[in-house]
Design a protein around this motif. Structure first.
Motif, mmCIF file in Angstrom:
data_model
loop_
_atom_site.group_PDB
_atom_site.id
_atom_site.type_symbol
_atom_site.label_atom_id
_atom_site.label_comp_id
_atom_site.label_asym_id
_atom_site.label_seq_id
_atom_site.Cartn_x
_atom_site.Cartn_y
_atom_site.Cartn_z
ATOM 1 N N LYS A 67 0.850 -1.179 0.000
ATOM 2 C CA LYS A 67 0.000 0.000 0.000
ATOM 3 C C LYS A 67 0.898 1.245 0.000
ATOM 4 O O LYS A 67 0.509 2.309 -0.441
ATOM 5 C CB LYS A 67 -0.918 0.025 1.246
ATOM 6 C CG LYS A 67 -1.834 -1.195 1.322
ATOM 7 C CD LYS A 67 -2.793 -1.277 0.151
ATOM 8 C CE LYS A 67 -3.593 -2.545 0.159
ATOM 9 N NZ LYS A 67 -3.610 -3.248 -1.108
ATOM 10 N N ASN A 68 2.127 1.082 0.505
ATOM 11 C CA ASN A 68 3.116 2.157 0.563
ATOM 12 C C ASN A 68 3.534 2.530 -0.866
ATOM 13 O O ASN A 68 3.963 1.675 -1.633
ATOM 14 C CB ASN A 68 4.300 1.615 1.388
ATOM 15 C CG ASN A 68 5.543 2.461 1.287
ATOM 16 O OD1 ASN A 68 5.918 2.937 0.225
ATOM 17 N ND2 ASN A 68 6.202 2.627 2.411
ATOM 18 N N ASP A 69 3.408 3.815 -1.220
ATOM 19 C CA ASP A 69 3.704 4.264 -2.583
ATOM 20 C C ASP A 69 5.099 3.925 -3.058
ATOM 21 O O ASP A 69 5.294 3.512 -4.197
ATOM 22 C CB ASP A 69 3.499 5.779 -2.704
ATOM 23 C CG ASP A 69 2.030 6.141 -2.847
ATOM 24 O OD1 ASP A 69 1.214 5.226 -3.073
ATOM 25 O OD2 ASP A 69 1.710 7.329 -2.743
ATOM 26 N N LEU A 70 6.094 4.107 -2.187
ATOM 27 C CA LEU A 70 7.489 3.868 -2.568
ATOM 28 C C LEU A 70 7.710 2.404 -2.947
ATOM 29 O O LEU A 70 8.246 2.099 -4.012
ATOM 30 C CB LEU A 70 8.410 4.252 -1.401
ATOM 31 C CG LEU A 70 9.735 4.899 -1.766
ATOM 32 C CD1 LEU A 70 9.505 6.186 -2.555
ATOM 33 C CD2 LEU A 70 10.530 5.188 -0.512
ATOM 34 N N GLN A 75 8.199 -1.964 -6.948
ATOM 35 C CA GLN A 75 7.834 -3.289 -7.435
ATOM 36 C C GLN A 75 7.278 -3.194 -8.855
ATOM 37 O O GLN A 75 7.652 -3.983 -9.732
ATOM 38 C CB GLN A 75 6.820 -3.966 -6.510
ATOM 39 C CG GLN A 75 6.512 -5.398 -6.944
ATOM 40 C CD GLN A 75 5.703 -6.185 -5.928
ATOM 41 O OE1 GLN A 75 5.223 -5.640 -4.934
ATOM 42 N NE2 GLN A 75 5.555 -7.468 -6.163
ATOM 43 N N ARG A 76 6.433 -2.224 -9.100
ATOM 44 C CA ARG A 76 5.843 -2.053 -10.436
ATOM 45 C C ARG A 76 6.936 -1.788 -11.469
ATOM 46 O O ARG A 76 6.948 -2.371 -12.556
ATOM 47 C CB ARG A 76 4.838 -0.903 -10.392
ATOM 48 C CG ARG A 76 4.110 -0.732 -11.684
ATOM 49 C CD ARG A 76 2.986 0.256 -11.567
ATOM 50 N NE ARG A 76 2.436 0.468 -12.890
ATOM 51 C CZ ARG A 76 1.881 1.589 -13.266
ATOM 52 N NH1 ARG A 76 1.731 2.585 -12.435
ATOM 53 N NH2 ARG A 76 1.423 1.729 -14.479
ATOM 54 N N GLU A 77 7.870 -0.922 -11.112
ATOM 55 C CA GLU A 77 8.978 -0.582 -12.010
ATOM 56 C C GLU A 77 9.844 -1.812 -12.318
ATOM 57 O O GLU A 77 10.199 -2.068 -13.477
ATOM 58 C CB GLU A 77 9.829 0.502 -11.325
ATOM 59 C CG GLU A 77 10.871 1.146 -12.190
ATOM 60 C CD GLU A 77 11.630 2.214 -11.398
ATOM 61 O OE1 GLU A 77 12.859 2.136 -11.374
ATOM 62 O OE2 GLU A 77 10.988 3.100 -10.800
ATOM 63 N N LEU A 78 10.171 -2.597 -11.293
ATOM 64 C CA LEU A 78 10.997 -3.794 -11.485
ATOM 65 C C LEU A 78 10.280 -4.823 -12.361
ATOM 66 O O LEU A 78 10.900 -5.459 -13.221
ATOM 67 C CB LEU A 78 11.373 -4.410 -10.131
ATOM 68 C CG LEU A 78 12.368 -3.601 -9.300
ATOM 69 C CD1 LEU A 78 12.458 -4.154 -7.877
ATOM 70 C CD2 LEU A 78 13.743 -3.575 -9.950
ATOM 71 N N LYS A 89 -3.373 0.434 -11.198
ATOM 72 C CA LYS A 89 -3.856 0.006 -9.878
ATOM 73 C C LYS A 89 -2.991 -1.112 -9.298
ATOM 74 O O LYS A 89 -3.287 -1.646 -8.232
ATOM 75 C CB LYS A 89 -5.305 -0.460 -9.980
ATOM 76 C CG LYS A 89 -6.254 0.676 -10.275
ATOM 77 C CD LYS A 89 -7.698 0.230 -10.250
ATOM 78 C CE LYS A 89 -8.601 1.434 -10.342
ATOM 79 N NZ LYS A 89 -9.782 1.224 -11.143
ATOM 80 N N GLY A 90 -1.940 -1.504 -10.036
ATOM 81 C CA GLY A 90 -1.028 -2.522 -9.529
ATOM 82 C C GLY A 90 -1.469 -3.940 -9.785
ATOM 83 O O GLY A 90 -1.104 -4.861 -9.071
#
Length: 106
Positions: A67-70, A75-78, A89-90
């Motif tokens: 839930k933490n933006d960082l 994770q999304r970037e990797l 929305k992940g």
């Protein structure tokens, strides 16, 4: 280390680039079908020590669990660097990206 922990680490280490597994899937393969929360703890406490590809583990709905933006954005970037499409929305398509070691022998 508990046998479950050792097995879970080995499973996570073997998730190939461009694929993901779920917490529950890893728990089941490691011998504890109800151990998804244990997998979360293993990832949290042992990823750095064991160089685990933690970003390749998502929840059972194919969602990034943070839930933490960082952490979410990292994770999304990797995942996207590995050609895994993640929605804003992940959420990613488990049918396309789910790794099943029982069917993928490398």
């Amino acid at each position: 280390m508990q046998p479950f922990t050792v097995k879970a680490i080995k499973i996570i280490q073997n998730i190939p680039s461009g694929k993901v597994m779920t917490y529950g899937q890893i728990a089941k393969l490691a011998g504890s079908p109800r151990g998804a929360r244990q997998v979360v703890r293993i990832l949290h406490s042992l990823s750095e020590k064991h160089q685990l590809p933690w970003h390749r583990v998502v929840n059972g709905k194919g969602e990034i669990g943070f839930k933490n933006d960082l952490s979410f954005n990292l994770q999304r970037e990797l995942l996207e660097k590995e050609e895994i499409y993640v929605s804003s929305k992940g959420i990613l398509d488990l049918q396309e990206y789910l790794y099943d070691p029982l069917y993928h022998h490398s």
